[in-house]
Design a protein around this motif. Structure first.
Motif, short mmCIF file in Angstrom:
data_model
loop_
_atom_site.label_atom_id
_atom_site.label_comp_id
_atom_site.label_asym_id
_atom_site.label_seq_id
_atom_site.Cartn_x
_atom_site.Cartn_y
_atom_site.Cartn_z
N SER A 1 0.82 -1.21 0.00
CA SER A 1 0.00 0.00 0.00
C SER A 1 0.86 1.26 0.00
N THR A 2 1.91 1.28 0.81
CA THR A 2 2.79 2.44 0.84
C THR A 2 3.52 2.61 -0.49
N ALA A 3 3.96 1.50 -1.08
CA ALA A 3 4.64 1.57 -2.38
C ALA A 3 3.69 2.09 -3.45
N ALA A 4 2.44 1.63 -3.44
CA ALA A 4 1.47 2.08 -4.45
C ALA A 4 1.13 3.55 -4.28
N ILE A 5 0.93 3.98 -3.03
CA ILE A 5 0.62 5.40 -2.77
C ILE A 5 1.80 6.27 -3.19
N LEU A 6 3.01 5.85 -2.85
CA LEU A 6 4.20 6.62 -3.18
C LEU A 6 4.36 6.74 -4.70
N PHE A 7 4.15 5.65 -5.41
CA PHE A 7 4.26 5.67 -6.87
C PHE A 7 3.22 6.63 -7.47
N ALA A 8 2.00 6.57 -6.95
CA ALA A 8 0.94 7.46 -7.45
C ALA A 8 1.27 8.92 -7.16
N MET A 9 1.79 9.21 -5.98
CA MET A 9 2.12 10.59 -5.61
C MET A 9 3.28 11.13 -6.44
N VAL A 10 4.25 10.28 -6.75
CA VAL A 10 5.36 10.70 -7.62
C VAL A 10 4.83 11.05 -9.00
N LEU A 11 3.92 10.25 -9.53
CA LEU A 11 3.34 10.53 -10.84
C LEU A 11 2.56 11.84 -10.84
N VAL A 12 1.79 12.08 -9.77
CA VAL A 12 1.04 13.33 -9.66
C VAL A 12 1.99 14.52 -9.60
N LEU A 13 3.04 14.40 -8.81
CA LEU A 13 4.00 15.50 -8.68
C LEU A 13 4.71 15.76 -10.01
N CYS A 14 5.08 14.69 -10.72
CA CYS A 14 5.73 14.87 -12.01
C CYS A 14 4.78 15.53 -13.01
N PHE A 15 3.52 15.15 -12.98
CA PHE A 15 2.53 15.77 -13.87
C PHE A 15 2.41 17.26 -13.58
#
Length: 398
Positions: free
Chosen positions: A169-183
């Protein structure tokens, strides 16, 4: 008292929301800790309350100390902290599977103090700062995927791969947040779609490998795989038991709740003081209490957006979003799990649930947001001091 508040700089609304959430947390934590005392046989209710108070006190100390650091210093600090956190993640996976008989694939034991520390929470904050720094550095350049592969995506995937086996769950949330920040940072969407595709392929291969060789990943892989599978297919599992008890607690709470400390399901819900504390809050304070709590998280999100928009630097804007958005996102996921909109994730309710690392890392992130909300220093002629990071100048723009 006035002298104390005079030293609290930054967004006053964020200070107020953080303090209110922390103060409110004492009621449900004290109530839900009876499960640990009378069912599990661990300590006393006052002992758990005192520990929670101590963790919050240390957390607010972290907020105060971090919010006094100028925002641009976090650029250079991320370069130092990222390799350290990667080493901590490696050590966490390599140390073994138990600490005093309990699964320890996500924690390390802190010497002398007796606390355990979840390294993935620290890695998440550090990685978001690092990504914000990189996006700021390339903001005026033509972005090419091959050039960003090593300095950006290699550290991201290393951190996520080290977190994934024990904490999906932490890995998935972190990956999603990195994508949002990059966008938000202007990274090309076509490249982000490629990264998402690569992430899906890697996750699929990882799951197939874990099923083909169960002994290869002896941590919590089977647990989170079964939770996701049973969420879609249904089944008699521990996760289903927790969800059913959480829904009973929510249903019995009604509109106004049963009253403070009058929860019944806290004695049947294994994680009543941490992962499922939101269900206990609704049981005791009703939908009014649950929606009020959600309102404060939404207010925190609103103030985070305001602070990000008001910050005069690109790095400050991305930093605030990068470390602030996951706090609210984690809160919403915790609430969604309680009502079975998400499979059981193990994510705590920020500033409310008991637990040391989650509280401290939330406070670290809030301290960074408050640092970015402080008024910039000015020279005697009224012009703002250059935001360039001295640590980056010394390191030759690493």
């Amino acid at each position: 008292m006035r002298n104390i508040f005079r030293h609290l700089e930054g967004d006053k609304a964020i200070w107020a929301v953080t303090a209110l959430l922390a103060l409110f947390s004492f009621l449900p934590v004290y109530s839900a800790s009876s499960n640990l005392v009378y069912v599990v046989g661990n300590g006393t209710t006052m002992g758990h309350l005192f520990k929670h108070a101590l963790l919050l006190l240390l957390g607010f100390g972290i907020i105060y100390g971090i919010h006094r650091i100028p925002t641009h210093f976090f650029k250079g600090l991320s370069l130092i902290a990222l390799p350290v956190t990667i080493l901590l993640l490696i050590y966490t996976l390599a140390q073994g599977n138990t600490i005093e008989g309990a699964n320890a694939s996500r924690w390390i034991q802190l010497p002398l103090v007796g606390f355990t520390f979840q390294t993935s929470n620290l890695a998440a904050v550090v990685l978001m700062i690092y990504v914000a720094r990189y996006l700021t550095k390339i903001r005026e350049q033509e972005i090419k995927f091959t050039q960003s592969l090593l300095p950006l995506w290699l550290p991201v995937f290393i951190v996520i791969m080290l977190i994934l086996p024990a904490n999906f769950s932490t890995a998935a949330i972190l990956f999603a947040m990195v994508l949002v920040l990059c966008f938000l940072g202007g990274y090309p969407m076509k490249y982000l779609m490629g990264i998402i595709g690569a992430g899906v392929v890697f996750l699929t291969l990882f799951v197939l490998l874990a099923k083909a060789a169960p002994g290869l990943f002896p941590n919590r892989v089977d647990t989170w795989i079964s939770r996701v599978e049973n969420f879609w297919d249904g089944g008699d599992t521990e996760g289903d038991y927790q969800i059913e008890k959480a829904k009973i607690a929510i249903a019995s709470g009604g509109l106004l709740g049963n009253g403070a400390g009058k929860s019944v399901m806290k004695n049947f819900l294994p994680q009543s003081s941490s992962d499922f504390i939101y269900a206990i809050i609704i049981e005791e304070y009703g939908m009014v209490g649950g929606l009020s709590l959600m309102f404060f998280y939404m207010l925190l999100l609103f103030r985070i957006v305001v602070v990000a928009n008001a910050n005069p630097t690109i790095f400050g804007k991305l930093l605030v979003v990068g470390v602030g958005l996951p706090i609210v996102f984690q809160a919403l996921i915790n609430m969604a799990v309680a009502v079975e909109l998400f499979p059981v994730t193990g994510q705590t309710l920020p500033l409310i649930s008991s637990g040391g690392t989650s509280i401290w890392m939330t406070c670290l992130a809030i301290g960074i947001v408050l640092s970015a909300s402080r008024k910039p220093l000015v020279e005697s002629d009224g012009e703002r001091i250059d935001e360039e990071n001295p640590l980056e100048i010394l390191s030759g723009q690493l």
